[in-house]
Scaffold this motif. Structure first.
Motif, PDB file in Angstrom:
ATOM      1  N   PHE A 140       0.846  -1.194   0.000  1.00 44.36           N
ATOM      2  CA  PHE A 140       0.000   0.000   0.000  1.00 44.36           C
ATOM      3  C   PHE A 140       0.887   1.252   0.000  1.00 44.36           C
ATOM      4  O   PHE A 140       0.691   2.194  -0.780  1.00 44.36           O
ATOM      5  N   LEU A 141       1.910   1.206   0.859  1.00 42.54           N
ATOM      6  CA  LEU A 141       2.794   2.368   0.962  1.00 42.54           C
ATOM      7  C   LEU A 141       3.599   2.581  -0.316  1.00 42.54           C
ATOM      8  O   LEU A 141       3.823   3.721  -0.761  1.00 42.54           O
ATOM      9  N   SER A 142       4.025   1.454  -0.917  1.00 44.62           N
ATOM     10  CA  SER A 142       4.809   1.605  -2.162  1.00 44.62           C
ATOM     11  C   SER A 142       3.929   2.156  -3.278  1.00 44.62           C
ATOM     12  O   SER A 142       4.368   2.982  -4.085  1.00 44.62           O
ATOM     13  N   TRP A 145       3.517   5.776  -2.704  1.00 49.26           N
ATOM     14  CA  TRP A 145       4.718   6.518  -3.110  1.00 49.26           C
ATOM     15  C   TRP A 145       4.734   6.724  -4.631  1.00 49.26           C
ATOM     16  O   TRP A 145       5.012   7.797  -5.125  1.00 49.26           O
ATOM     17  N   ARG A 146       4.376   5.625  -5.356  1.00 46.40           N
ATOM     18  CA  ARG A 146       4.338   5.741  -6.820  1.00 46.40           C
ATOM     19  C   ARG A 146       3.292   6.779  -7.236  1.00 46.40           C
ATOM     20  O   ARG A 146       3.523   7.617  -8.112  1.00 46.40           O
ATOM     21  N   TRP A 147       2.147   6.711  -6.600  1.00 46.79           N
ATOM     22  CA  TRP A 147       1.037   7.600  -6.949  1.00 46.79           C
ATOM     23  C   TRP A 147       1.443   9.055  -6.703  1.00 46.79           C
ATOM     24  O   TRP A 147       1.266   9.934  -7.520  1.00 46.79           O
ATOM     25  N   SER A 148       2.072   9.246  -5.551  1.00 47.14           N
ATOM     26  CA  SER A 148       2.493  10.593  -5.178  1.00 47.14           C
ATOM     27  C   SER A 148       3.550  11.110  -6.141  1.00 47.14           C
ATOM     28  O   SER A 148       3.531  12.271  -6.554  1.00 47.14           O
ATOM     29  N   SER A 149       4.455  10.191  -6.514  1.00 41.20           N
ATOM     30  CA  SER A 149       5.515  10.593  -7.441  1.00 41.20           C
ATOM     31  C   SER A 149       4.933  11.007  -8.792  1.00 41.20           C
ATOM     32  O   SER A 149       5.373  11.965  -9.423  1.00 41.20           O
ATOM     33  N   GLU A 150       3.966  10.248  -9.261  1.00 41.71           N
ATOM     34  CA  GLU A 150       3.348  10.548 -10.553  1.00 41.71           C
ATOM     35  C   GLU A 150       2.608  11.889 -10.515  1.00 41.71           C
ATOM     36  O   GLU A 150       2.608  12.627 -11.493  1.00 41.71           O
ATOM     37  N   ARG A 151       1.961  12.146  -9.382  1.00 36.89           N
ATOM     38  CA  ARG A 151       1.191  13.393  -9.267  1.00 36.89           C
ATOM     39  C   ARG A 151       2.104  14.627  -9.327  1.00 36.89           C
ATOM     40  O   ARG A 151       1.788  15.637  -9.949  1.00 36.89           O
ATOM     41  N   GLY A 152       3.275  14.556  -8.737  1.00 36.17           N
ATOM     42  CA  GLY A 152       4.233  15.665  -8.761  1.00 36.17           C
ATOM     43  C   GLY A 152       3.783  16.832  -7.901  1.00 36.17           C
ATOM     44  O   GLY A 152       4.441  17.242  -6.958  1.00 36.17           O
ATOM     45  N   ASP A 175      -6.037   2.107  -9.608  1.00 35.00           N
ATOM     46  CA  ASP A 175      -5.453   1.314 -10.709  1.00 35.00           C
ATOM     47  C   ASP A 175      -4.085   0.758 -10.306  1.00 35.00           C
ATOM     48  O   ASP A 175      -3.722  -0.374 -10.643  1.00 35.00           O
ATOM     49  N   LEU A 176      -3.313   1.598  -9.633  1.00 35.38           N
ATOM     50  CA  LEU A 176      -1.979   1.144  -9.199  1.00 35.38           C
ATOM     51  C   LEU A 176      -2.109  -0.052  -8.237  1.00 35.38           C
ATOM     52  O   LEU A 176      -1.340  -1.014  -8.315  1.00 35.38           O
ATOM     53  N   VAL A 177      -3.092   0.016  -7.360  1.00 38.24           N
ATOM     54  CA  VAL A 177      -3.303  -1.094  -6.410  1.00 38.24           C
ATOM     55  C   VAL A 177      -3.674  -2.375  -7.159  1.00 38.24           C
ATOM     56  O   VAL A 177      -3.250  -3.483  -6.802  1.00 38.24           O
ATOM     57  N   ALA A 178      -4.425  -2.191  -8.248  1.00 35.34           N
ATOM     58  CA  ALA A 178      -4.896  -3.368  -8.997  1.00 35.34           C
ATOM     59  C   ALA A 178      -3.795  -4.006  -9.830  1.00 35.34           C
ATOM     60  O   ALA A 178      -3.926  -5.156 -10.278  1.00 35.34           O
ATOM     61  N   GLU A 179      -2.688  -3.293 -10.073  1.00 36.84           N
ATOM     62  CA  GLU A 179      -1.597  -3.882 -10.865  1.00 36.84           C
ATOM     63  C   GLU A 179      -0.951  -5.035 -10.112  1.00 36.84           C
ATOM     64  O   GLU A 179      -0.904  -5.024  -8.880  1.00 36.84           O
ATOM     65  N   PRO A 180      -0.445  -6.018 -10.871  1.00 36.62           N
ATOM     66  CA  PRO A 180       0.244  -7.134 -10.188  1.00 36.62           C
ATOM     67  C   PRO A 180       1.437  -6.617  -9.397  1.00 36.62           C
ATOM     68  O   PRO A 180       2.123  -5.699  -9.837  1.00 36.62           O
ATOM     69  N   SER A 181       1.644  -7.255  -8.274  1.00 36.37           N
ATOM     70  CA  SER A 181       2.754  -6.813  -7.423  1.00 36.37           C
ATOM     71  C   SER A 181       4.088  -7.098  -8.094  1.00 36.37           C
ATOM     72  O   SER A 181       4.263  -8.116  -8.765  1.00 36.37           O
ATOM     73  N   ARG A 182       5.035  -6.190  -7.926  1.00 38.81           N
ATOM     74  CA  ARG A 182       6.349  -6.392  -8.535  1.00 38.81           C
ATOM     75  C   ARG A 182       7.302  -7.115  -7.593  1.00 38.81           C
ATOM     76  O   ARG A 182       8.382  -7.530  -7.985  1.00 38.81           O
ATOM     77  N   VAL A 183       6.905  -7.237  -6.349  1.00 35.34           N
ATOM     78  CA  VAL A 183       7.737  -7.967  -5.383  1.00 35.34           C
ATOM     79  C   VAL A 183       6.885  -9.075  -4.764  1.00 35.34           C
ATOM     80  O   VAL A 183       5.766  -8.835  -4.334  1.00 35.34           O
ATOM     81  N   THR A 184       7.429 -10.277  -4.779  1.00 32.91           N
ATOM     82  CA  THR A 184       6.697 -11.402  -4.179  1.00 32.91           C
ATOM     83  C   THR A 184       7.461 -11.896  -2.962  1.00 32.91           C
ATOM     84  O   THR A 184       8.692 -12.060  -3.018  1.00 32.91           O
ATOM     85  N   VAL A 185       6.777 -12.114  -1.897  1.00 33.41           N
ATOM     86  CA  VAL A 185       7.411 -12.657  -0.691  1.00 33.41           C
ATOM     87  C   VAL A 185       6.949 -14.104  -0.530  1.00 33.41           C
ATOM     88  O   VAL A 185       5.758 -14.382  -0.504  1.00 33.41           O
ATOM     89  N   THR A 186       7.911 -15.012  -0.483  1.00 30.07           N
ATOM     90  CA  THR A 186       7.586 -16.436  -0.319  1.00 30.07           C
ATOM     91  C   THR A 186       8.099 -16.915   1.032  1.00 30.07           C
ATOM     92  O   THR A 186       9.251 -16.633   1.380  1.00 30.07           O
ATOM     93  N   ALA A 187       7.272 -17.607   1.769  1.00 33.25           N
ATOM     94  CA  ALA A 187       7.683 -18.147   3.082  1.00 33.25           C
ATOM     95  C   ALA A 187       8.011 -19.625   2.933  1.00 33.25           C
ATOM     96  O   ALA A 187       7.218 -20.392   2.419  1.00 33.25           O
ATOM     97  N   GLU A 188       9.227 -20.015   3.325  1.00 30.61           N
ATOM     98  CA  GLU A 188       9.629 -21.423   3.293  1.00 30.61           C
ATOM     99  C   GLU A 188      10.312 -21.781   4.603  1.00 30.61           C
ATOM    100  O   GLU A 188      10.842 -20.903   5.283  1.00 30.61           O
ATOM    101  N   ASN A 189      10.307 -23.092   4.921  1.00 32.00           N
ATOM    102  CA  ASN A 189      11.001 -23.529   6.125  1.00 32.00           C
ATOM    103  C   ASN A 189      12.471 -23.714   5.812  1.00 32.00           C
ATOM    104  O   ASN A 189      12.837 -24.270   4.783  1.00 32.00           O
TER     105      ASN A 189
END
Lengths: 401, 309
Positions: A140-142, A145-152, A175-189
Motif C-alpha cells: 500500500f505504501l509503495s 509513493w508511486r502515486w504521489s511521485s506521478e502526481r508531482g 489502478d496502481l493497487v490493482a496492478e500485479p505486485s512487482r515484489v513477491t514474498v515467499t515463506a519457506e522452512n
C-alpha cells in the motif's frame, strides 16, 4: 506357491463379493475423502484465502485502496460500515480502518489500522493474517509513493487534503493497487524446520491409511475367526499345504485386500484431484515411486496384525469388535486424523511405534517433504519388521490345527 | 496303503492315543469303532498330518508322513467330523476352490466337479449357496470335497453324525463305491450297526488303545460260539462266578455286581441248561435276555462298559 496364490485370490474374492464389504471398500472411503477434502480445502498451503472482514470507518479512496490491497493479498474481506459493524458479531479476526484515515495519510499524520482477533479465531490463521497484513501495508505504501511521485504537485504533506485529489487521481491510485505486485514474498522452512502436513496432503493419505487398517482388520479378523470356527482353516491344513503355508496364504489374501483398498482410494482421489473436485488439487502420480513401497509394507503389516487378532479371539463377533477398536485407535494415534506433529510429545512417541504412524511418516516424507524414495526406506523397513513380528506371534496364536 | 505303527499322542497328563497300530489295504474299509473320547479323531488327525504324534509312524503308499508330509497329504482325502464348508459359496464354487488347492484346473476340474456332484446327488442344487442346504446335503458335500482330487486313502471321521437314516444309507453306499473303485478307506464311528455293515475290518478302540481288531466275524468269534446271556439282578459277581463254575459249557464274558454277560453253547439245550444252572444257584434275577452275539457285547467284554456309556 501356486496354491498360496489360490488361497489368497479365493479370500480376496470372498471379501469383494460381500455387499457390506463393497460399501466399506468403495463407497464409505470415497465419502470420507470428499468430506475431508471439502473441510480441508480452505486450510494450509501459502495460497489459501484467509477471511478478514473490514470495518471501513473512513469510506474514502485510500481506505478503498487499502481494502483492494487486502484482496490482492488473498484475504476474503467483506466490508462493513461503522454503523453495520455495530450490529455485527465478528466470530474471527477483523480489521478496523479508523475514521479520517485518508486525510491523515495524505497529511502524513500517524494513523492506526487495528487487527482484532477474537477468542474463537484460529491462531494459525491469525498469525498468517498478521503477516499478510504487513505485506499489504508495505505494498500500500509503495503504491502510495508511486502515486504521489506521478502526481508531482502537490506532494504528500501537511498541506494535502482529500479535497485536493480529483476523481482521475483517485482512480489512478486504485489502478496502481490493482496492478500485479512487482515484489513477491515467499515463506519457506529453513534448516531442520518441518512444516505441519495439512490440507489434502494430510487428509487424503490419512483417509487411505485409516481405511486400509479398518478394512483389513475388520474383514480379515472376522473371516479368519469364522474359518477357525467352521473348520475350513483346519481342513486347509489337511491338503498338501502346511499350517504355515495356510497362514501365509491367508496373510497374502489380506494384504491383497489392503492393496485393493489403497488402490481404490488412490485412483479416486487422483480423479478428484485432476478435476479439482472438493477443492483438492492433490495428485498421487508424482509420488508413486516413493509411496508404493510404504503402502505395500503397510498392507502386509496390517494383514499380519489381523492374523494376530484372529488368533487371540474365538468368535467373529469378538474379532470384529476388537478390530473396530484397534482400527480407530491406530488411526487416531498414528496420525491419520490429525498430524502427529500437533500431538503432545508422549502421544507422538506412541504414534511413532504404530504401523499407522510409520505409514503416515513414510507418506509425509514422500508427499509433503519431497524426499522421494529415500524418504520411504526407513518407514518401509520398520513396517516390514513390525509386520514380521506380528506374523510370528500371530502364527503361533492362530492355531490352524 | 496305510500303515500305522505304535502311534501315541499325549495332551499333558492325558494319553489320548496310546500305541495304536493297524493297516488298511487298497479297496478295503477299515473301521475304528469306539465311543466319544476313545481317541479316534486324534488318530485321524495324526494320520492327516494335523497334529504330530508323540511317537510312532504313519506310512501311506510306503511314504513316511514325517519325512514327506506334502506327498503323503496329496494322497489323502480327509472328510472331517465337522462340516467344513464355505457357506456363502455354492457347491460348485466349494469344489472348484478345494480342487484348485490340489492343482486341478480347467476342464479336468469341471469334469471332476460334475462327477462328484452326481455322485453325492447334489447336481440339481449345485448353484445354490451352501447355507441354504439341509444338514444331510451339507454332509454329502463335505464328503465330496474330500474326494475332489481322487485320493487313494480316504479318512472319514464320523461322517454320518446328525443326518437322517435315508441320507446315511446313501452316504454309506457312496463309501462302499469308493472302496470298490480301489480306494483304501479309514472310517471312524461310534455306531455299531454302521461298523458291522460297512467295514471289512474293525478295530475296537477305547481310552486311546485298540482292544481288538480283525474282521467282524473274527471279532464276534472272540465271544465264542453260541449265544450271549445277559443277567441283571441283586447278586454279586462272586455269586455268578460260582454258578458259572458249576454249570457245563457256560462261560463268563463280563462279570460285575448286579450284571453279568455269559456265553452259552449254541442250541436250545444249551440255553435251557444254562438257565437251569442259574436258577438252581439261587441268584436273584430281575432281567434275563438271550441273543446272538454282536459287537456291543464284544465292546462290553473288552472295555467293561457299553459303547453308548
Amino acid at each position: 506357491m501356486r496354491s498360496l496364490w489360490h488361497v489368497a485370490a479365493h479370500d480376496l474374492r470372498q471379501h469383494l463379493s460381500e455387499r457390506a464389504n463393497i460399501f466399506f471398500l468403495f463407497l464409505m472411503p470415497l465419502g470420507f475423502v470428499f468430506f475431508f477434502s471439502l473441510v480441508n480445502s480452505g486450510g494450509g498451503g501459502s495460497d489459501v484465502a484467509v477471511s478478514l472482514p473490514v470495518i471501513d470507518r473512513d469510506g474514502d479512496f485510500l481506505s478503498e485502496g487499502f481494502i483492494a490491497q487486502l484482496t490482492a493479498e488473498r484475504f476474503q474481506s467483506p466490508v462493513y460500515t461503522a454503523a453495520a459493524a455495530e450490529t455485527t458479531t465478528f466470530t474471527a479476526r477483523h480489521v478496523d480502518i479508523p475514521e479520517g484515515f485518508t486525510a491523515r495519510v495524505l497529511g502524513t499524520e500517524p494513523t492506526d489500522i487495528t487487527l482484532r482477533a477474537t477468542a474463537t479465531s484460529n491462531t494459525d490463521y491469525d498469525l498468517a493474517a498478521g503477516v499478510r497484513l504487513h505485506l499489504a501495508q508495505v505494498r500500500f505504501l509503495s503504491n502510495l509513493w508511486r502515486w504521489s511521485s506521478e502526481r508531482g504537485d502537490p506532494p504528500l504533506g501537511p498541506s494535502l487534503s482529500p479535497a485536493d485529489v480529483d476523481a482521475a487521481s483517485r482512480q489512478r491510485f486504485l489502478d496502481l493497487v490493482a496492478e500485479p505486485s512487482r515484489v513477491t514474498v515467499t515463506a519457506e522452512n529453513a534448516g531442520t524446520g518441518r512444516p505441519v502436513p495439512r490440507g489434502a496432503r494430510q487428509s487424503i493419505p490419512g483417509v487411505l491409511v485409516m481405511f486400509v487398517v479398518m478394512t483389513v482388520l475388520i474383514g480379515g479378523s472376522e473371516s479368519l475367526t469364522r474359518e477357525k470356527l467352521q473348520g475350513t482353516l483346519r481342513r486347509l491344513a489337511t491338503t498338501p499345504l502346511s499350517a504355515r503355508q495356510v497362514l501365509l496364504g491367508k496373510t497374502l489374501g489380506l494384504t491383497l485386500l489392503g492393496i485393493t483398498q489403497a488402490a481404490v482410494l488412490i485412483v479416486a482421489t487422483e480423479v478428484l484431484g485432476r478435476f479439482g473436485v472438493a477443492g483438492t488439487d492433490f495428485l498421487w502420480t508424482p509420488f508413486l515411486v516413493g509411496v508404493l513401497p510404504v503402502l505395500l509394507a503397510y498392507c502386509f503389516c496390517v494383514a499380519a496384525l489381523g492374523l494376530l487378532i484372529s488368533g487371540l479371539l474365538r468368535t467373529p463377533q469378538q474379532a470384529e469388535s476388537l478390530a473396530w477398536l484397534f482400527g480407530l485407535a491406530l488411526s487416531a494415534l498414528g496420525g491419520s486424523w490429525w498430524p502427529l506433529e500437533i500431538m503432545p510429545d508422549g502421544m507422538r512417541i506412541v504414534g511413532q511405534l504404530l504401523p499407522t504412524g510409520w505409514a503416515m511418516t513414510g507418506l509425509h516424507n514422500v508427499i509433503t517433504y519431497g524426499q522421494g524414495l529415500a524418504g520411504a526406506v526407513v518407514p518401509t523397513v520398520m513396517l516390514l519388521l513390525i509386520g514380521g513380528l506380528f506374523w510370528l506371534v500371530g502364527s503361533r496364536t492362530l492355531r490352524v490345527t | 496303503m496305510l500303515q500305522v505303527q505304535n502311534l501315541t499322542k499325549t495332551f499333558g497328563e492325558i494319553r489320548a492315543v496310546d500305541g495304536v497300530s493297524f493297516g488298511v489295504e487298497a479297496g478295503r474299509i477299515f473301521g475304528l469303532l469306539g465311543p466319544n473320547g476313545a481317541g479316534k479323531t486324534t488318530t485321524i488327525a495324526m494320520i492327516a498330518g494335523l497334529i504330530p504324534p508323540a511317537s510312532g509312524s504313519v506310512h501311506v503308499d510306503g511314504l513316511d508322513l514325517a519325512a514327506r508330509p506334502a506327498d503323503v497329504k496329496r494322497r489323502l482325502g480327509v472328510v472331517p467330523q465337522e462340516i467344513a464348508l464355505y457357506e456363502d459359496l455354492t457347491a460348485r464354487e466349494n469344489l472348484d476352490f478345494w480342487g484348485g488347492i490340489y492343482g486341478l484346473r480347467g476342464k479336468a476340474l469341471a469334469a471332476r466337479r460334475d462327477a462328484l456332484l452326481d455322485l453325492v446327488g447334489l447336481a440339481d442344487r449345485a448353484r445354490e449357496p451352501v447355507r441354504n442346504y439341509s444338514g444331510g446335503m451339507k454332509r454329502r458335500l463335505n464328503l465330496a470335497l474330500g474326494l475332489v482330487h481322487k485320493p487313494t486313502l480316504i479318512l472319514l471321521d464320523e461322517p454320518t453324525v446328525g443326518i437322517d437314516p435315508q441320507a446315511r444309507i446313501n452316504l454309506l453306499d457312496v463309501v462302499r463305491g469308493l472302496a470298490r473303485d480301489g480306494a483304501a478307506v479309514l472310517y471312524t464311528t461310534h455306531y455299531l450297526e454302521e461298523a458291522e455293515n460297512l467295514c471289512d475290518e474293525l478295530a475296537i478302540m477305547d481310552h486311546g488303545t485298540i482292544h481288538a481288531q480283525g474282521t467282524v466275524e473274527s471279532l464276534k468269534a472272540e465271544l465264542g460260539e453260541g449265544s450271549v446271556l445277559t443277567l441283571q439282578g441283586a447278586f454279586s459277581r462272586e455269586d455268578v462266578a460260582a454258578a458259572v463254575e458249576r454249570s457245563t459249557g457256560l462261560r463268563a464274558l463280563e462279570l460285575d455286581d448286579g450284571r453279568a454277560l455269559l456265553n452259552v453253547p449254541r442250541g436250545r439245550a444249551g440255553v435251557g441248561a444254562a438257565l437251569e444252572a442259574i436258577y438252581t444257584s439261587g441268584l436273584h434275577l430281575t432281567d434275563v435276555t438271550v441273543k446272538e452275539p454282536n459287537l456291543e457285547d464284544l465292546f462290553l467284554k473288552l472295555t467293561g462298559r457299553e459303547l453308548r456309556d
